[in-house]
Design an enzyme around this catalytic site. Sequence first.
Site, PDB file in Angstrom:
ATOM      1  N   SER A  77       0.791  -1.239   0.000  1.00 52.96           N
ATOM      2  CA  SER A  77       0.000   0.000   0.000  1.00 52.96           C
ATOM      3  C   SER A  77       0.814   1.276   0.000  1.00 52.96           C
ATOM      4  O   SER A  77       0.265   2.355  -0.244  1.00 52.96           O
ATOM      5  CB  SER A  77      -0.902   0.026   1.220  1.00 52.96           C
ATOM      6  OG  SER A  77      -2.026  -0.728   0.959  1.00 52.96           O
ATOM      7  N   LYS A  80       0.500   3.409  -2.936  1.00 59.35           N
ATOM      8  CA  LYS A  80      -0.681   4.263  -3.168  1.00 59.35           C
ATOM      9  C   LYS A  80      -0.303   5.756  -3.111  1.00 59.35           C
ATOM     10  O   LYS A  80      -0.933   6.580  -3.757  1.00 59.35           O
ATOM     11  CB  LYS A  80      -1.758   3.964  -2.125  1.00 59.35           C
ATOM     12  CG  LYS A  80      -2.369   2.571  -2.301  1.00 59.35           C
ATOM     13  CD  LYS A  80      -3.236   2.197  -1.115  1.00 59.35           C
ATOM     14  CE  LYS A  80      -3.874   0.841  -1.306  1.00 59.35           C
ATOM     15  NZ  LYS A  80      -4.483   0.302  -0.089  1.00 59.35           N
ATOM     16  N   TYR A 204      -3.298  -1.701 -10.377  1.00 61.71           N
ATOM     17  CA  TYR A 204      -3.239  -1.622  -8.904  1.00 61.71           C
ATOM     18  C   TYR A 204      -2.409  -2.769  -8.320  1.00 61.71           C
ATOM     19  O   TYR A 204      -1.509  -2.558  -7.503  1.00 61.71           O
ATOM     20  CB  TYR A 204      -4.675  -1.624  -8.354  1.00 61.71           C
ATOM     21  CG  TYR A 204      -4.740  -1.720  -6.860  1.00 61.71           C
ATOM     22  CD1 TYR A 204      -4.417  -0.630  -6.059  1.00 61.71           C
ATOM     23  CD2 TYR A 204      -5.098  -2.923  -6.235  1.00 61.71           C
ATOM     24  CE1 TYR A 204      -4.456  -0.736  -4.675  1.00 61.71           C
ATOM     25  CE2 TYR A 204      -5.151  -3.022  -4.855  1.00 61.71           C
ATOM     26  CZ  TYR A 204      -4.822  -1.921  -4.076  1.00 61.71           C
ATOM     27  OH  TYR A 204      -4.847  -2.021  -2.711  1.00 61.71           O
ATOM     28  N   TYR A 256      -3.792   3.278   8.104  1.00 61.75           N
ATOM     29  CA  TYR A 256      -5.086   2.603   8.193  1.00 61.75           C
ATOM     30  C   TYR A 256      -5.941   3.233   9.291  1.00 61.75           C
ATOM     31  O   TYR A 256      -5.866   4.429   9.536  1.00 61.75           O
ATOM     32  CB  TYR A 256      -4.925   1.095   8.439  1.00 61.75           C
ATOM     33  CG  TYR A 256      -3.927   0.409   7.558  1.00 61.75           C
ATOM     34  CD1 TYR A 256      -3.989   0.525   6.179  1.00 61.75           C
ATOM     35  CD2 TYR A 256      -2.932  -0.382   8.096  1.00 61.75           C
ATOM     36  CE1 TYR A 256      -3.091  -0.134   5.366  1.00 61.75           C
ATOM     37  CE2 TYR A 256      -2.028  -1.057   7.285  1.00 61.75           C
ATOM     38  CZ  TYR A 256      -2.112  -0.912   5.922  1.00 61.75           C
ATOM     39  OH  TYR A 256      -1.227  -1.555   5.130  1.00 61.75           O
ATOM     40  N   VAL A 274       1.011  -3.952   3.888  1.00 62.75           N
ATOM     41  CA  VAL A 274       0.820  -5.231   4.580  1.00 62.75           C
ATOM     42  C   VAL A 274       2.023  -6.186   4.494  1.00 62.75           C
ATOM     43  O   VAL A 274       2.025  -7.207   5.164  1.00 62.75           O
ATOM     44  CB  VAL A 274      -0.436  -5.994   4.102  1.00 62.75           C
ATOM     45  CG1 VAL A 274      -1.700  -5.338   4.592  1.00 62.75           C
ATOM     46  CG2 VAL A 274      -0.439  -6.178   2.608  1.00 62.75           C
TER      47      VAL A 274
HETATM   48  O1  DON Z   1      -5.103  -4.384  -1.748  1.00 60.37           O
HETATM   49  C1  DON Z   1      -4.335  -5.147  -1.188  1.00 60.37           C
HETATM   50  O2  DON Z   1      -4.770  -6.059  -0.536  1.00 60.37           O
HETATM   51  C2  DON Z   1      -2.813  -4.971  -1.220  1.00 60.37           C
HETATM   52  N1  DON Z   1      -2.243  -5.037  -2.447  1.00 60.37           N
HETATM   53  C3  DON Z   1      -2.389  -3.726  -0.529  1.00 60.37           C
HETATM   54  C4  DON Z   1      -2.619  -3.959   0.876  1.00 60.37           C
HETATM   55  C5  DON Z   1      -1.962  -3.038   1.788  1.00 60.37           C
HETATM   56  O3  DON Z   1      -0.767  -2.920   1.903  1.00 60.37           O
HETATM   57  C6  DON Z   1      -2.881  -2.346   2.700  1.00 60.37           C
HETATM   58  N2  DON Z   1      -3.599  -1.304   2.107  1.00 60.37           N
HETATM   59  N3  DON Z   1      -3.850  -0.218   2.553  1.00 60.37           N
END
Ligand code: DON
Length: 331
Positions: A77, A80, A204, A256, A274
């Site tokens: 994430s 992003k 994405y 988050y 994550v």
């Molecule tokens: O969308 C997902 O599950 C992951 N590619 C990104 C997750 C992540 O790091 C948390 N997202 N805010």
Amino acid sequence: MVQGSVNLNTERGKEWLQDYVDNWVNFYQKQTDEGKVASYIPSLEHADPNALGISIIGKNGTIIRSGDTNVEFSIQSISKVLSFIVACMERGLTYVLQRVDVEPTGESFNSIMHLEINQPKKPFNPLVNSGAITVSSLLEGRTSDQKLEPLYQLLEKILGHRPEIDVDVYVSERDTSMRNRAIGYYLLEEGYLESDLSITLETYFKHCSLNVTLDDLAMIGLVLSNDGVHPNTDETLIPKQIARVAKSLMLTCGMYDASGKFASYVGIPAKSGVSGGILAVVPPRVRNQNLPFLEGCGIGVFGPALDKQGNSTAGIKLLRHIANQWDLSLF
Ligand code: DON
């Protein structure tokens, strides 16, 4: 003043900082057991839950690395922030913010519920999945590779090398991410996507799968700290206004549904992922003390054992400790 009378700009000062960070990385490394490695993307499950590392790169050239610093991990994430920046550079801040808001959700990053309750129904912010998927649809280009080329080029200028996709992570996420597909269909129905849904999701998943190191995260943080200007080349890589909004979003929405706590107890813009990475930005600050990194720095942290919100358990503790001791907070 944590370091007593040591002048931090001398070699002795740098050794002092290095020893200090080494001690606290060792200390918090023992607390990695309190978290759990993410398993909802199967290939993330293989990470070492006890790993913990940090890299701090200052505008004055000082670099402190400690712990597990030779690891590559998928950016998840944290990307992003970058896709948002690139979309704003391509389409303009106003255009992007008409389609994605800048408000924290207080919900988990992949919540669908908040999409339905928000009026007008645009995603709350670009750092939750609904917002980031919308942003992926705004990137220019017909294919995911065309859409991501400017992001790769931006990273190449910041890092001095072109990042690569971890294909295992990409495939693993692409084949399991039913919730992101659900969010995508919802956005499609509401008219927020400007590209084909499958290309948007592919874009994405790909940017979440980019491999980075701790130094990479720290360099990205340093450029943001310096308002988008690369401190080594003096080149403006990100317009100041876009860098500012990106940092505000990191401060208010980057961790988050623990963003409020992080802003209160650590007090610097940060974005987690994550896989256990955290990108943190320390802007220049005015203090009447001999404190480290007064000109600003970027920080990368990696600790794959996560807390309930999905943030690195030990990574947050380490950052909080260092930020408090070095008075890094914006406030
Ligand atoms: O969308 C997902 O599950 C992951 N590619 C990104 C997750 C992540 O790091 C948390 N997202 N805010």
